[in-house]
Scaffold this active site. Sequence first.
Site, mmCIF file in Angstrom:
data_model
loop_
_atom_site.group_PDB
_atom_site.id
_atom_site.type_symbol
_atom_site.label_atom_id
_atom_site.label_comp_id
_atom_site.label_asym_id
_atom_site.label_seq_id
_atom_site.Cartn_x
_atom_site.Cartn_y
_atom_site.Cartn_z
ATOM 1 N N GLY A 42 0.805 -1.211 0.000
ATOM 2 C CA GLY A 42 0.000 0.000 0.000
ATOM 3 C C GLY A 42 0.839 1.262 0.000
ATOM 4 C CD GLU A 86 3.107 7.426 -12.157
ATOM 5 O OE1 GLU A 86 2.985 7.045 -13.337
ATOM 6 O OE2 GLU A 86 2.149 7.857 -11.468
ATOM 7 N N GLY A 87 5.494 4.513 -8.794
ATOM 8 C CA GLY A 87 6.213 3.265 -9.019
ATOM 9 C C GLY A 87 5.278 2.066 -9.026
ATOM 10 C CG HIS A 88 3.275 0.900 -5.466
ATOM 11 N ND1 HIS A 88 3.535 1.985 -4.654
ATOM 12 C CD2 HIS A 88 3.831 -0.169 -4.835
ATOM 13 C CE1 HIS A 88 4.189 1.596 -3.580
ATOM 14 N NE2 HIS A 88 4.387 0.298 -3.665
ATOM 15 C CD GLN A 95 7.586 -7.270 4.218
ATOM 16 O OE1 GLN A 95 6.917 -8.171 3.719
ATOM 17 N NE2 GLN A 95 8.097 -6.279 3.502
ATOM 18 N N GLY A 109 9.046 -4.305 -8.464
ATOM 19 C CA GLY A 109 9.969 -3.241 -8.838
ATOM 20 C C GLY A 109 11.406 -3.663 -8.619
ATOM 21 C CG ASP A 148 12.251 -3.138 -2.690
ATOM 22 O OD1 ASP A 148 12.979 -2.485 -1.930
ATOM 23 O OD2 ASP A 148 11.055 -2.877 -2.891
#
Length: 284
Positions: A31, A35-37, A61, A147, A150
């Site tokens: 969540g 813009e990357g998502h 995590q 992405g 990571d």
Amino acid sequence: MQINNRLEALREAVDALRNGGKTLAFVPTMGALHEGHLTLVREAKKLADHVTVSIFVNPRQFGPNEDLDAYPRRLAADAALLEAEGVDLLWAPTVDVMYPQGYATNISVSGLDAVLCGAARPGHFDGVATVVCKLFNQVRPDFALFGEKDWQQLAIIRRMARDLDLSQPHVDRIIGVPTVREADGLAMSSRNQYLSAQEREQAAGLNRAMRKAIASIVGGSSIASALAALKDDVLASGFKSIDYADLRDAATLEELTAYDGRDARLLVAARIGSARLIDNMALA
């Protein structure tokens, strides 16, 4: 767009989307979408007939002194963004759905999880591998998109899928999408919102330092000298500390002390203000 938070409803929705042999692409997220998502979503729409996105802030995590409680949660706003992008299904499980009482199973990808972010965050990648495997089993996608920011996470998920013989998705259909960057080069991240205006301006120094180091290595400088200069540049730009700055094999994450032209990545994690920012770039 359908929104489900119970497994029975998810299974029915996935079966309906798959009806008639339709394909399904999946974008797992925590969540706080940016813009990357949304770039991942757009790439997913090119690959499959339907797109499912998950939003789940995974407690397994986060370490005991990390930002689980502070991590931004804005489901309604995120759902509106996803609906505007044409997403078919949002999977937003609760913690008790993902980890019911008595849950006792953990997935560990030995070796890849012990370096870089894994060294600074013990157990982090166990939590990542476990939740992603569960999400894959729940959604059963043909494609999954992550992405490349990571990079270590992507490498671990691919190894997990390969080692466990997953078929939905198969390891070859776990797609890495290039990092989306701000105009000044800073990698987009949900944690960027932790930065003050001054810190946000200073954070752009990470990108500049990494590009300078890559040019130096490709130009023939030793890795050691290039990384030493990178660390000096990052600290001079306003970062308070550096967790790591390494050149590593892109697939195995083996540390490289000399550049031999293989597929390699420069990976950096550094702290500024209350944020820990990570980035990586391919050598080209």
